[in-house]
Design a protein around this motif. Structure first.
Motif, mmCIF file in Angstrom:
data_model
loop_
_atom_site.group_PDB
_atom_site.id
_atom_site.type_symbol
_atom_site.label_atom_id
_atom_site.label_comp_id
_atom_site.label_asym_id
_atom_site.label_seq_id
_atom_site.Cartn_x
_atom_site.Cartn_y
_atom_site.Cartn_z
ATOM 1 N N SER A 1 0.887 -1.169 0.000
ATOM 2 C CA SER A 1 0.000 0.000 0.000
ATOM 3 C C SER A 1 0.921 1.214 0.000
ATOM 4 O O SER A 1 2.099 1.082 0.311
ATOM 5 C CB SER A 1 -0.915 0.014 1.229
ATOM 6 O OG SER A 1 -0.228 0.553 2.343
ATOM 7 N N GLN B 1 1.321 3.349 2.099
ATOM 8 C CA GLN B 1 1.262 3.838 3.480
ATOM 9 C C GLN B 1 2.310 4.895 3.840
ATOM 10 O O GLN B 1 1.987 5.999 4.243
ATOM 11 C CB GLN B 1 1.354 2.661 4.456
ATOM 12 C CG GLN B 1 1.191 3.074 5.915
ATOM 13 C CD GLN B 1 -0.156 3.720 6.190
ATOM 14 O OE1 GLN B 1 -1.169 3.331 5.621
ATOM 15 N NE2 GLN B 1 -0.171 4.735 7.035
ATOM 16 N N LYS C 1 2.108 8.203 1.780
ATOM 17 C CA LYS C 1 1.038 9.160 2.092
ATOM 18 C C LYS C 1 1.349 9.872 3.397
ATOM 19 O O LYS C 1 1.020 11.046 3.557
ATOM 20 C CB LYS C 1 -0.342 8.510 2.069
ATOM 21 C CG LYS C 1 -0.641 7.438 3.098
ATOM 22 C CD LYS C 1 -2.111 7.004 2.963
ATOM 23 C CE LYS C 1 -2.462 5.850 3.858
ATOM 24 N NZ LYS C 1 -3.895 5.555 3.860
ATOM 25 N N ARG D 1 0.189 -7.765 -2.834
ATOM 26 C CA ARG D 1 0.547 -8.588 -1.669
ATOM 27 C C ARG D 1 0.694 -10.041 -2.100
ATOM 28 O O ARG D 1 -0.223 -10.606 -2.699
ATOM 29 C CB ARG D 1 -0.518 -8.457 -0.565
ATOM 30 C CG ARG D 1 -0.548 -7.044 -0.034
ATOM 31 C CD ARG D 1 -1.497 -6.813 1.117
ATOM 32 N NE ARG D 1 -1.630 -5.352 1.298
ATOM 33 C CZ ARG D 1 -2.484 -4.744 2.094
ATOM 34 N NH1 ARG D 1 -3.295 -5.457 2.848
ATOM 35 N NH2 ARG D 1 -2.526 -3.430 2.174
ATOM 36 N N GLN E 1 -7.117 0.027 -3.965
ATOM 37 C CA GLN E 1 -7.607 0.745 -2.784
ATOM 38 C C GLN E 1 -7.995 2.170 -3.170
ATOM 39 O O GLN E 1 -7.374 2.762 -4.053
ATOM 40 C CB GLN E 1 -6.503 0.862 -1.725
ATOM 41 C CG GLN E 1 -6.192 -0.421 -0.982
ATOM 42 C CD GLN E 1 -5.213 -0.187 0.176
ATOM 43 O OE1 GLN E 1 -4.533 0.840 0.245
ATOM 44 N NE2 GLN E 1 -5.142 -1.151 1.082
ATOM 45 N N HIS F 1 -2.684 -3.729 12.906
ATOM 46 C CA HIS F 1 -2.989 -2.975 11.682
ATOM 47 C C HIS F 1 -1.686 -2.799 10.893
ATOM 48 O O HIS F 1 -1.441 -3.519 9.956
ATOM 49 C CB HIS F 1 -3.648 -1.654 12.040
ATOM 50 C CG HIS F 1 -4.147 -0.892 10.853
ATOM 51 N ND1 HIS F 1 -4.866 -1.480 9.841
ATOM 52 C CD2 HIS F 1 -4.013 0.397 10.492
ATOM 53 C CE1 HIS F 1 -5.149 -0.578 8.926
ATOM 54 N NE2 HIS F 1 -4.644 0.575 9.289
ATOM 55 N N HIS F 2 -0.853 -1.878 11.271
ATOM 56 C CA HIS F 2 0.520 -1.787 10.757
ATOM 57 C C HIS F 2 1.332 -0.963 11.753
ATOM 58 O O HIS F 2 0.757 -0.324 12.636
ATOM 59 C CB HIS F 2 0.567 -1.255 9.326
ATOM 60 C CG HIS F 2 -0.150 0.047 9.116
ATOM 61 N ND1 HIS F 2 0.102 1.169 9.879
ATOM 62 C CD2 HIS F 2 -1.131 0.399 8.246
ATOM 63 C CE1 HIS F 2 -0.660 2.154 9.469
ATOM 64 N NE2 HIS F 2 -1.445 1.713 8.497
ATOM 65 N N GLY G 1 -10.172 0.380 6.263
ATOM 66 C CA GLY G 1 -9.559 0.427 7.587
ATOM 67 C C GLY G 1 -8.458 1.452 7.603
ATOM 68 O O GLY G 1 -7.872 1.775 6.562
ATOM 69 N N GLY G 2 -8.211 1.992 8.770
ATOM 70 C CA GLY G 2 -7.139 2.979 8.877
ATOM 71 C C GLY G 2 -6.857 3.300 10.319
ATOM 72 O O GLY G 2 -7.330 2.611 11.228
ATOM 73 N N SER G 3 -6.086 4.365 10.511
ATOM 74 C CA SER G 3 -5.709 4.714 11.879
ATOM 75 C C SER G 3 -5.198 6.138 11.951
ATOM 76 O O SER G 3 -4.860 6.748 10.942
ATOM 77 C CB SER G 3 -4.618 3.759 12.373
ATOM 78 O OG SER G 3 -3.474 3.825 11.544
ATOM 79 N N ARG H 1 -2.037 8.081 13.026
ATOM 80 C CA ARG H 1 -0.661 7.573 12.979
ATOM 81 C C ARG H 1 0.207 8.100 14.112
ATOM 82 O O ARG H 1 -0.075 9.156 14.692
ATOM 83 C CB ARG H 1 0.014 7.964 11.660
ATOM 84 C CG ARG H 1 -0.871 8.003 10.449
ATOM 85 C CD ARG H 1 -1.426 6.639 10.099
ATOM 86 N NE ARG H 1 -2.204 6.712 8.849
ATOM 87 C CZ ARG H 1 -2.960 5.747 8.394
ATOM 88 N NH1 ARG H 1 -3.094 4.613 9.046
ATOM 89 N NH2 ARG H 1 -3.621 5.890 7.258
ATOM 90 N N GLY I 1 -5.428 8.368 8.454
ATOM 91 C CA GLY I 1 -6.052 8.092 7.167
ATOM 92 C C GLY I 1 -6.780 6.766 7.156
ATOM 93 O O GLY I 1 -7.017 6.142 8.202
ATOM 94 N N ILE I 2 -7.102 6.378 5.964
ATOM 95 C CA ILE I 2 -7.904 5.164 5.785
ATOM 96 C C ILE I 2 -7.708 4.683 4.350
ATOM 97 O O ILE I 2 -7.337 5.469 3.478
ATOM 98 C CB ILE I 2 -9.406 5.480 6.033
ATOM 99 C CG1 ILE I 2 -10.241 4.210 6.142
ATOM 100 C CG2 ILE I 2 -9.966 6.405 4.960
ATOM 101 C CD1 ILE I 2 -11.651 4.466 6.674
ATOM 102 N N ALA I 3 -7.929 3.404 4.120
ATOM 103 C CA ALA I 3 -7.961 2.908 2.742
ATOM 104 C C ALA I 3 -9.189 2.022 2.594
ATOM 105 O O ALA I 3 -9.463 1.185 3.457
ATOM 106 C CB ALA I 3 -6.694 2.128 2.423
HETATM 107 N N1 ASP Z 1 -2.377 1.314 4.383
HETATM 108 C C1 ASP Z 1 -3.384 0.704 5.199
HETATM 109 C C2 ASP Z 1 -3.784 -0.634 4.586
HETATM 110 O O1 ASP Z 1 -3.469 -0.909 3.449
HETATM 111 C C3 ASP Z 1 -4.599 1.544 5.359
HETATM 112 C C4 ASP Z 1 -4.350 2.729 6.218
HETATM 113 O O2 ASP Z 1 -3.934 2.572 7.370
HETATM 114 O O3 ASP Z 1 -4.654 3.839 5.737
HETATM 115 O O4 ASP Z 1 -4.460 -1.400 5.214
#
Ligand code: ASP
Length: 617
Positions: A193, A195, A198, A217, A231, A465-466, A516-518, A520, A561-563
């Motif tokens: 992504s 991520q 952005k 992926r 996305q 999430h990440h 989903g997103g968060s 940061r 953010g979110i995707a």
């Molecule tokens: N990059 C994240 C994902 O692909 C989405 C995000 O956190 O904006 O799930």
């Protein structure tokens, strides 16, 4: 000029007009001396009438299915009207025609209910795409794309492209890698992504970014996944969770309006991850129907906030702690959960046997099913008659919220499996009762996910999430003040990190996570702490994410953010379970493009240039 009109636009108002059409031959029908042809293009189908005068020419140039034809003639009113198509009142009386190209006999019929199997259609996807059913899906996809872009543009977002050849930093899924000829022995990765890009754009001051973007992926393709997918990727600076939720439920609602004509005026419901697991056994619950789980027994360390509930369980004080019930199946289980299915109280033995078999399937993995039928006469018939008296059965049924005429289905066993099983059973029963309607849409925000997940294989924490997701402000201290090391793997849930909640959110539609997103992390120290918590050494963190840590030193604003999973969102709006139907050129379950026959081997020469030797012959 090849055509004056498309095959979808001529109506009775055009009667008498001289027109020229071009398209594909859908069908050829002969009636005595007259030949009818249905001519098709992207816009529709128009009937062509070839009179006797053209027979000699037709015989010399026979037409077949999928021939590309150009015809000139006059619009005339049909005697035998077809009310099912927009052009059904007219036909073109052909004066002259020419074959622009011939076609081999197509390997399947180009119709909604085609005789072509999946593999064949994918091999000849360019023919499959001519089918109306597939075309409708791509039209819907474009409509969603347009709607999202319009909304985001109106909200001041910039569409900014980010690179596809990036650095490999596998966290989560596996990367697809691309060898670099100019830097032998070195590889790019394709982005899972955008991520980090952005986030860097936020540091650069572009405080509203979006992109409709491919992500890659290299995962084993479980049901309905694609190795490359799209996305709607978004990021904003100077925002808190609330700002993001408002902005992006706005986006979802706008898409409903533009694409489906639906005014989604209700507030989007919200739940926490813990409540979702408690009520539905699932972090992406389908809330088009109720049928919430009754928690009769559960491990307290998984649901620490539910202590009081445990006291009131009908299975006895402490929720059946120890041997409280005398029913060994419940007493030995970590978790006992139930759902009440409305109107199924009259299920026959055969029907309950069938559901029992269903929960025993390997995918569900339960040993059995207990039930209580709440009969109309106020009595309770149960598979546990031997162990529980009527009063107890009533208490359990009441706890499950059962009414007269309902059946209570109960599962018992290990927490994780049992909760997952009851969640699946809930969906299955809803499907059987017709409660999962394609044309009903219900959004849900799921909030407050755990920040970390325990990975058994490496005995360490992984980011749920990440690694760029921030902890809830109140949990930052917990993270900073505790050593992430897990000394007793069996008791990982008791580690302070297990309770840390993330500033993360998922948007769920009809039981599918569509985004989903968060919020940061934007301070270097906290980001470093996060990498350390995930078991990364300082050097490794610098090697992989030095650019981001560096950027955080130059005035990084708070951001989040979110995707959205664009393919999935389209599939749900289109009433389909498969994202492949909404992708022009999808891959199959082994990640192959059967039309291109990719992946494939490459030339020795190419390998040499890349200085790569493969071990596979
Ligand atoms: N990059 C994240 C994902 O692909 C989405 C995000 O956190 O904006 O799930």
């Amino acid at each position: 000029m090849y055509r004056t009109h498309t095959c979808g636009e001529l109506k009775i108002e055009n009667k008498g007009g001289s027109v020229q059409l071009a398209g594909w031959v859908q069908t050829v029908r002969k009636f005595g001396a007259i030949t009818f042809i249905d001519l098709r293009d992207r816009y529709g189908i128009t009937q062509l009438l070839f009179g006797e005068g053209l027979n000699a020419q037709l015989e010399a140039n026979p037409l077949g299915r999928e021939f590309v034809l150009q015809a000139t003639g006059t619009v005339s009113e049909r005697s035998n009207k077809n009310k099912n198509i927009p052009t059904g009142d007219i036909e073109i009386v052909v004066e002259s025609f020419s074959i622009l190209n011939k076609s081999a006999v197509p390997p399947f019929t180009i119709q909604d209910d085609t005789d072509g199997g999946d593999d064949l259609r994918m091999k000849y996807r360019y023919l499959d795409l001519r089918r109306n059913a597939v075309k409708k899906n791509l039209e819907l996809r474009y409509a969603v794309n347009r709607s999202a872009r319009n909304y985001l543009h109106e909200q001041g977002f910039y569409d900014i492209e980010t690179p596809f050849l990036i650095k490999s930093t596998p966290e989560g899924a596996r990367d697809f890698v691309v060898p670099s000829r100019m830097n032998p022995g070195e590889f790019y990765a394709l982005p899972q992504s955008p991520q980090t890009f952005k986030q860097l754009l936020m540091v650069s001051g572009y405080d509203r970014y979006y992109q409709v973007v491919k992500c890659f992926r290299d995962e084993d393709l479980r049901a309905d996944r694609q190795p490359e997918f799209t996305q709607i990727d978004c990021e904003m600076a100077f925002v808190q969770q609330e700002d993001i939720l408002n902005m992006f439920e706005g986006l979802a609602k706008r898409i409903f309006k533009d694409v489906k004509g639906i005014d989604y005026t209700e507030t989007v419901e919200r739940t926490t991850w813990e409540e979702a697991m408690w009520n539905y056994g699932n972090d992406k619950p389908d809330i088009r129907f109720g049928m919430k789980i009754a928690n009769l027994k559960f491990p307290l360390h998984v649901f620490p906030s539910k202590k009081e509930h445990l006291q009131t369980s009908p299975l006895g004080a402490g929720g059946g702690d120890g041997n409280a019930t005398g029913f060994a199946v419940f007493d030995s289980a970590e978790t006992v959960v139930a759902i009440s299915v409305a109107g199924a109280g009259e299920y026959s033995r055969k029907q309950t046997d069938e559901i029992t078999e269903w929960v025993k399937r390997p995918q569900i993995g339960m040993k059995g099913l207990a039930f209580i039928k709440c009969a109309a006469d106020g009595t309770y018939k149960s598979s546990m008659d031997k162990f529980f008296d009527a009063e107890k059965l009533k208490a359990i049924a009441d706890a499950a919220g059962a009414q007269t005429g309902d059946i209570v289905l109960i599962l018992a066993g290990n927490e994780e499996r049992t909760r997952k099983a009851i969640s699946e059973l809930r969906l299955e029963m809803a499907k059987r009762l017709g409660l999962r309607k394609n044309n009903e849409f219900k959004l849900l925000w799921v909030l407050d996910f755990p920040l970390f997940e325990y990975d058994e294989e490496s005995n360490r924490w992984v980011a749920r999430h990440h690694p760029f997701t921030s902890p809830k402000p109140q949990d930052i201290e917990v993270m900073i003040n505790n050593d992430p090391t897990i000394s007793n793997a069996a008791k990982y849930l008791e580690h302070p990190y297990a309770g840390i909640k993330a500033n993360a959110y998922d948007i769920v539609l009809n039981g599918n996570e569509i985004g989903g997103g968060s919020i940061r992390i934007f301070q270097r120290e906290l980001q470093e702490k996060m990498f350390a918590a995930l078991g990364m050494s300082k050097e490794e963190a610098l090697h992989k994410f030095g650019f981001l840590l560096g950027a955080f030193e130059y005035g990084a604003p708070p951001h989040g953010g979110i995707a959205f999973g664009f393919d999935r969102f389209c599939a749900i709006l289109g009433g389909s379970e498969s994202i492949r139907d909404f992708i022009a050129f999808p891959k199959n379950n082994s990640g192959r493009d059967v039309m291109l026959d990719a992946p494939s081997t490459i030339d020795e020469k190419q390998l040499e240039e890349l200085q790569i030797k493969t071990a596979v012959k």
